[in-house]
Design a protein around this motif. Structure first.
Motif, short mmCIF file in Angstrom:
data_model
loop_
_atom_site.label_atom_id
_atom_site.label_comp_id
_atom_site.label_asym_id
_atom_site.label_seq_id
_atom_site.Cartn_x
_atom_site.Cartn_y
_atom_site.Cartn_z
N MET A 139 0.54 -1.59 0.33
CA MET A 139 0.41 0.18 -0.24
C MET A 139 0.64 1.33 0.57
O MET A 139 0.57 2.52 -0.87
N ILE A 140 1.69 1.40 0.68
CA ILE A 140 1.94 2.57 0.58
C ILE A 140 3.25 2.38 0.05
O ILE A 140 3.71 3.42 -0.12
N ASP A 141 3.72 1.35 -1.30
CA ASP A 141 4.96 1.35 -1.80
C ASP A 141 4.23 1.92 -2.75
O ASP A 141 4.44 2.80 -4.00
N THR A 142 2.64 1.50 -3.35
CA THR A 142 2.14 2.58 -4.35
C THR A 142 2.11 3.46 -4.38
O THR A 142 2.04 4.61 -5.17
N ILE A 143 1.67 4.18 -2.83
CA ILE A 143 1.29 5.15 -2.65
C ILE A 143 2.50 6.25 -3.15
O ILE A 143 2.86 7.63 -4.23
N MET A 144 3.98 6.09 -2.45
CA MET A 144 4.95 6.70 -2.76
C MET A 144 5.17 6.47 -3.92
O MET A 144 6.16 6.94 -4.66
N ASP A 145 5.14 5.86 -4.76
CA ASP A 145 5.47 5.31 -6.18
C ASP A 145 4.87 5.95 -7.44
O ASP A 145 4.80 5.79 -8.27
N SER A 146 3.00 6.63 -7.03
CA SER A 146 2.28 7.38 -7.73
C SER A 146 3.39 8.55 -8.67
O SER A 146 4.01 9.35 -8.06
N PRO A 147 2.97 8.48 -9.98
CA PRO A 147 3.28 9.59 -10.78
C PRO A 147 3.23 10.97 -9.83
O PRO A 147 3.58 11.53 -10.18
N TYR A 148 2.05 10.70 -8.95
CA TYR A 148 1.72 11.88 -8.01
C TYR A 148 3.26 12.47 -6.96
O TYR A 148 3.43 13.75 -7.05
N ILE A 149 3.50 11.92 -6.39
CA ILE A 149 4.18 11.87 -5.69
C ILE A 149 5.85 11.68 -5.79
O ILE A 149 6.84 12.56 -5.87
N ASN A 150 6.08 11.40 -7.61
CA ASN A 150 7.39 11.15 -7.98
C ASN A 150 8.03 12.21 -8.37
O ASN A 150 8.90 12.28 -8.46
N SER A 151 6.93 13.22 -9.21
CA SER A 151 7.67 14.77 -9.77
C SER A 151 7.74 15.56 -8.66
O SER A 151 8.42 16.47 -8.88
N LEU A 152 7.54 15.46 -7.47
CA LEU A 152 7.06 16.49 -6.50
C LEU A 152 8.65 16.73 -6.26
O LEU A 152 9.29 17.83 -6.15
N PRO A 153 10.04 15.54 -5.86
CA PRO A 153 11.33 16.67 -6.25
C PRO A 153 11.67 17.65 -6.84
O PRO A 153 12.40 18.64 -6.38
N PHE A 154 11.55 17.27 -8.15
CA PHE A 154 11.35 18.39 -9.72
C PHE A 154 11.42 19.25 -8.69
O PHE A 154 11.38 20.03 -9.77
N LEU A 155 9.52 19.25 -9.22
CA LEU A 155 8.37 20.70 -8.88
C LEU A 155 9.03 21.79 -7.34
O LEU A 155 8.69 22.84 -7.58
N ILE A 156 9.49 20.34 -6.63
CA ILE A 156 10.06 21.11 -5.43
C ILE A 156 11.17 22.51 -5.44
O ILE A 156 11.31 23.98 -5.60
N GLU A 157 11.64 21.90 -6.39
CA GLU A 157 13.51 22.84 -7.22
C GLU A 157 12.26 24.17 -7.66
O GLU A 157 13.32 25.07 -7.62
N GLY A 158 11.43 23.59 -8.20
CA GLY A 158 11.05 24.82 -9.37
C GLY A 158 10.24 25.36 -8.85
O GLY A 158 10.14 27.22 -8.28
N LEU A 159 9.75 25.07 -7.63
CA LEU A 159 8.95 26.39 -6.28
C LEU A 159 9.51 27.21 -5.48
O LEU A 159 9.75 28.26 -5.43
N LYS A 160 11.42 26.11 -5.07
CA LYS A 160 12.08 27.32 -5.13
C LYS A 160 12.77 28.83 -5.32
O LYS A 160 12.51 29.58 -5.47
N LEU A 161 13.06 28.38 -6.67
CA LEU A 161 12.96 29.34 -7.97
C LEU A 161 11.60 30.93 -8.17
O LEU A 161 11.54 31.69 -8.08
N THR A 162 10.22 30.26 -7.96
CA THR A 162 9.50 31.02 -8.29
C THR A 162 9.94 31.99 -6.91
O THR A 162 9.08 32.71 -7.30
#
Lengths: 240, 220
Positions: free
Chosen positions: B1-24
């Motif tokens: 269960m936890i593995d599926t959530i952690m592996d979801s496309p929603y979560i996977n993009s997060l580190p990448f997006l957070i980088e963008g948020l910093k610059l924003t």
């Protein structure tokens, strides 16, 4: 103390003051009465140059107010003004309202300023309100605080612009009492007012203004009891 | 269960997006700080009795408010060539300049409106006790006006934050740009854009809520 010679004031094409001559002696209390729109407030505001003077001359204590060489800020510091709507500074406590001018203009240090401010608040009966903000005061208290603020500058002259007109009737008395005290202490005062009782009791002289000119002036008793000018008679018959 | 959530496309993009948020956030905050300085000066200029100062600041405000911010940033980044000014403007610098100018123009109007809204009697009372014009502004008008500026300034923060998304056109890797890069690589368009919007909302909604509380407290 104050001399006004042929004072004219226009707002655009509208001439509000059409040649005023007046004199106020030291320690004299002059009340200015007249219908609204007669120019009495404008006249008062010309005395400390809150309104530019179109032509003529105003001198206070031998200094010409509308001479470009006069330091108008120094002069204003010696001329206290009390407004109809109090104009207290809402972001400052009552005591800070009173001390602001003394620290910034007269350059007193904070201790001296607070001491003087506290004394003056006692004098106008607001010692217990020193650390409150103007919003929590009644109208009469606000106006007494505004008087203390003006007095803090130790002015030679006090100008009052309808000081009780914005007050509930039951609050007028306290403000007038403070003004009477000042008059008794020998303050030179010019008071634009609708309080005929005050003008009669405290005024040394009353000026009746209408349509931008002084129609009539004299001792209160004479002006109120036997007005000579028909406009004065008409005005007094309407309000008394 | 936890593995599926952690592996979801929603979560996977997060580190990448957070980088963008910093610059924003960097662009927004830096732009707003400079924009506030510019806006305060321009706003006071709009209140000036000098016709020249009034004229210059009015032209500035009208030009910036009357043109799209996208056109402005393209102009700054591509339009002003290196030959013209002798330095190369990076995408990040162009973005910060664009936010500064844009926020500056709107803040100028916020400042002007706030100062204008202070009762004239306050100014007269200050002058009547002998304060100079400058002292009256500093001790009496400005503190009261500043209080009234806080809600619209908060609003401007939200607007400027969203405006930074336009800078993806000049390849500044802010939040939206990062999202586009991510979905181009993974084809998870829907999931990525949902996350991008959620991240914007996580900044804007709390800001709105705080603003509303501040507004009530200030009673403006």
């Amino acid at each position: 103390m104050i001399t006004v010679k042929d004072l004219h004031k226009s707002f655009g094409k509208n001439e509000v003051l059409k040649g005023i001559d007046a004199k106020v002696d030291e320690s004299e209390v002059v009340c200015v009465i007249g219908p609204s729109g007669s120019g009495k407030s404008t006249f008062l505001r010309c005395l400390n140059l809150l309104e530019d003077i179109t032509s003529g001359e105003v001198t206070i204590d031998k200094e010409t107010v509308n001479d470009p060489r006069t330091d108008i800020n120094q002069l204003r510091a010696q001329v206290g003004m009390v407004f109809q709507h109090f104009n207290l500074f809402p972001h400052k406590t009552v005591l800070e309202n009173v001390t602001l001018g003394t620290t910034k203009v007269k350059k007193l240090d904070a201790n001296q300023a607070n001491e003087l401010g506290t004394q003056l608040l006692e004098k106008v009966g607001l010692a217990d309100k020193a650390n409150e903000y103007p919003d929590s005061l009644s109208g009469g208290q606000k106006q007494r605080a505004a008087i203390a603020r003006a007095l803090a500058m130790e002015p030679k002259v006090m100008l009052f612009d309808e000081p009780t007109s914005a007050l509930d009737p039951e609050l007028v008395g306290d403000v007038l009492e403070v003004m009477k005290d000042l008059a008794r202490e020998g303050m030179t005062m010019v008071v634009v007012t609708h309080e005929m009782g005050f003008a009669r009791e405290v005024g040394d002289r009353v000026m009746f203004m209408d349509e931008g000119v002084v129609m009539e002036e004299g001792k209160p008793q004479q002006l109120f009891e036997s007005p000579q000018n028909p406009r004065t008679q008409e005005f007094l018959s309407k309000i008394l | 269960m936890i593995d599926t959530i952690m592996d979801s496309p929603y979560i996977n993009s997060l580190p990448f997006l957070i980088e963008g948020l910093k610059l924003t956030l960097i662009i927004t905050i830096t732009g707003l700080i400079f924009g506030f300085i510019l806006g305060a000066l321009a706003g006071l200029g709009r209140l000036s009795k000098s016709r020249i100062i009034y004229g210059i600041t009015t032209v500035f405000v009208e030009v910036v408010r009357g043109t799209p911010i996208l056109a402005q940033v393209l102009f700054i980044y591509f339009g002003i060539s290196e030959d013209l000014i002798g330095v190369n403007i990076s995408g990040l610098t162009a973005a910060i300049i664009a936010i500064t100018l844009n926020a500056g123009a709107y803040i100028a109007e916020i400042v002007r409106g706030a100062v204008y809204s202070i009762d004239r009697g306050q100014f007269e009372a200050g002058r009547a006790i002998g304060l100079t014009e400058k002292q009256t502004m500093r001790y009496i008008i400005w503190p009261q006006a500043f209080k009234r500026m806080i809600p619209p300034l908060g609003n401007q923060f939200i607007i400027s934050l969203k405006d930074t998304s336009l800078f993806s056109v000049i390849a500044v890797n802010e939040l939206l740009y990062q999202g586009r890069t991510y979905y181009n690589a993974t084809a998870e368009v829907f999931e990525t854009l949902v996350m991008v919007c959620i991240i914007y909302l996580m900044i804007t909604v709390p800001t709105s809520l705080i603003l509303r509380r501040v507004e009530r407290k200030l009673d403006v």
